[in-house]
Each structure stands twice: as C-alpha cells, then as structure tokens.
Design an enzyme around this catalytic site. Sequence first.
Site, PDB file in Angstrom:
ATOM      1  N   HIS A 192      22.247 -22.856 -58.591  1.00  0.00           N
ATOM      2  CA  HIS A 192      22.568 -22.164 -59.841  1.00  0.00           C
ATOM      3  C   HIS A 192      22.583 -23.144 -61.016  1.00  0.00           C
ATOM      4  O   HIS A 192      23.608 -23.366 -61.667  1.00  0.00           O
ATOM      5  CB  HIS A 192      23.917 -21.440 -59.713  1.00  0.00           C
ATOM      6  CG  HIS A 192      23.903 -20.332 -58.720  1.00  0.00           C
ATOM      7  ND1 HIS A 192      24.329 -20.483 -57.416  1.00  0.00           N
ATOM      8  CD2 HIS A 192      23.488 -19.042 -58.825  1.00  0.00           C
ATOM      9  CE1 HIS A 192      24.193 -19.338 -56.769  1.00  0.00           C
ATOM     10  NE2 HIS A 192      23.684 -18.439 -57.598  1.00  0.00           N
ATOM     11  N   HIS A 196      16.966 -22.654 -62.195  1.00  0.00           N
ATOM     12  CA  HIS A 196      17.115 -21.270 -61.731  1.00  0.00           C
ATOM     13  C   HIS A 196      17.166 -20.308 -62.912  1.00  0.00           C
ATOM     14  O   HIS A 196      16.521 -19.248 -62.900  1.00  0.00           O
ATOM     15  CB  HIS A 196      18.391 -21.150 -60.894  1.00  0.00           C
ATOM     16  CG  HIS A 196      18.857 -19.737 -60.677  1.00  0.00           C
ATOM     17  ND1 HIS A 196      18.160 -18.823 -59.930  1.00  0.00           N
ATOM     18  CD2 HIS A 196      19.956 -19.081 -61.145  1.00  0.00           C
ATOM     19  CE1 HIS A 196      18.801 -17.658 -59.924  1.00  0.00           C
ATOM     20  NE2 HIS A 196      19.890 -17.791 -60.659  1.00  0.00           N
ATOM     21  N   HIS A 232      22.892 -16.199 -67.747  1.00  0.00           N
ATOM     22  CA  HIS A 232      23.591 -15.461 -66.693  1.00  0.00           C
ATOM     23  C   HIS A 232      24.322 -16.315 -65.674  1.00  0.00           C
ATOM     24  O   HIS A 232      25.199 -15.809 -64.967  1.00  0.00           O
ATOM     25  CB  HIS A 232      22.618 -14.513 -65.970  1.00  0.00           C
ATOM     26  CG  HIS A 232      21.825 -15.170 -64.874  1.00  0.00           C
ATOM     27  ND1 HIS A 232      20.716 -15.940 -65.112  1.00  0.00           N
ATOM     28  CD2 HIS A 232      22.008 -15.171 -63.526  1.00  0.00           C
ATOM     29  CE1 HIS A 232      20.234 -16.389 -63.960  1.00  0.00           C
ATOM     30  NE2 HIS A 232      20.994 -15.932 -62.985  1.00  0.00           N
TER      31      HIS A 232
END
Length: 315
Positions: A192, A196, A232
């Site tokens: 993450h 990514h 996100h």
Amino acid sequence: DQLETIQTHRSVSDMASSKFKRMLNKELSHFSESKSGNQISEYICNTFLDKDQECDIETRVRPDLVEEGVDGGPGGDDVDIEGGRVMCTIKGVGNKSLHHTNSLSVITAKVPKYGVHTTHEEELSHYLDNIDVWGIDVFKISEFSNLRPLTAVTFTVFQERDLLTIFKIPPSNLLALLLTLEDHYLKDVPYHNSTHAADVTLSMNALLNSKALESVFTPLEIMTAIFSAAIHDVDHPGLTNQYLINTSSELALMYNDESVLENHHLAVAFKLLQNPDCDIFVNLTRKQKQTLRKMVIDMVLATDMSKHMSLLADL
C-alpha cells in the site's frame, strides 16, 4: 421505463425531504431566540439535518470557554479536560505531523511536463503519452519518474483530461499537492505505497475511458474519481483494520473501530488540502466542494472490503 420511474420517485422524495428540512430550519431559527431554546434547536439541527443543509441558528459562544482555550479557543490544539486530552489534530502514522513537503523546493517557474524532474523524460513519455490504455507498467513509470509514479501519473491524467482548465486549478498547487501526497505514502510499506496508488489511478482512468462509461460522468465526477484513487491509501501503515482494532491502536480509537484505515486516509488527504499551496479546489464553488467531498468520502469508504458484500447488495 422502470429506471426512469425510479429516478423520478427519488427526485420527488429528495424534493419533499429538502422542503421539510427548510421548513424545520425556519421554525428552529425562531425557536432559538432563548438560551434553552437555542440548545434544543441546535441539537435538533445537528442531529436531524444533513451536514450540507444550511442552518440559520445563531451560534452563541461561551466567553469562559474561549478564554480557557476550549474547542478552538486561544488555548491551543490539545486541551486538558479533567486530566484528559482532546485530540484536535490529525496526525500521520506514528504521530508524525502532516506537513508541506520539502520536495517543493525543486519546483521551478516552469512546471515539468509530467510533473516530475527526471533525466529519463523520453522513456517516461513512452508510457505516459498512452496513459488511456489498460495495463501500463507502473513499475517502469516509477523507475523513469525518479520514484514519483503517483505524481507523474495523476499530474498527466489531470492534464490529459483538461481538468486544470475546467476547474481553474493552478498547476503549481496540483504539483505541490501531489508531491506532498506522495511523500505521505510510506516508502517501507511493501504494497500500500505510492506505486499502488499510481496503479489504481491508472486503472480508474482507463475504466473511465471505456466506451460504456465515456459519456456517463460529469467532469466533476471524473475529477473526484481520479482524486479518490490517488488518495485512497495515503499514510497506510501496512496493517489491516482488524489488526489495528484488536491491538487497540490509536487509529482504531480515533475512528471507533469503523473503517479505521479508510477514515484515516480521507482525514489525511483533506488535511493536506487545507494548506493553501496544496488546495487544488480553491476555485470550485461551495456547492461543488460539498459535492466533491461527499463523493470522495463515499468512494474511499467503499474500499473497505469488509463492506463489499453489503455494498453490492445495495446496488
């Protein structure tokens, strides 16, 4: 025909709800003239009216709290209340402060073509000049962008879609935000990370370009989707929600065990936007900002996979 009927019923329902809220708001404004009435009306307003519904109730500030620095008074961000601390500051993983990135010192008067300074611009162009296709090698973009894949991808998408012109986004603000955002993706997290995030942003852009979706969304909705993809997973610690909850981590306590990481990503992203140099939405109208914020929150919270099946059931 059924879809049109459903949409019509929803619109009528929304209109009726909005009308009722305006009537309630008007009555509450008269009711709040007394001290006790103000407290009751403020409670009803905060509890039953939408956050984006304007409330005409006058807020009465208690001088004693202002003098003591409580709830935003001059006393400071963290206030002692009966030996406790009020957490008023959003912080990153490990209690690190969220700050304007030092990378901005490399920004010159001329903004780089892809938003990053690199000696491999020709190689980078091979990938970013075809950014609308599916399956671009994000690792090559990372290699040729001086390990700035998220900045390069998102900056290029905003340019290709002419979002800077449509929403009057200062290029320097966009670049400042992206560099700062990328710096707040932890480099030692194996998955993450900003690579990514760049990959998800590429995928979102490609999906929005598909024939089935190319004329479905408004420019504001498109910008919201790209922005949501970019932010996100910001400040992801590399741990799962369940682990954070089971270990009673600070993040789990802050967000009451509910979509802990997703709420944190949103809080960090919107906190970074509060820096004037990073505010890419500075020229949006108030209504546009409210709409965008709500959509971003909905989209990022939907990345909590524990809610996946319930979200599908609601479709």
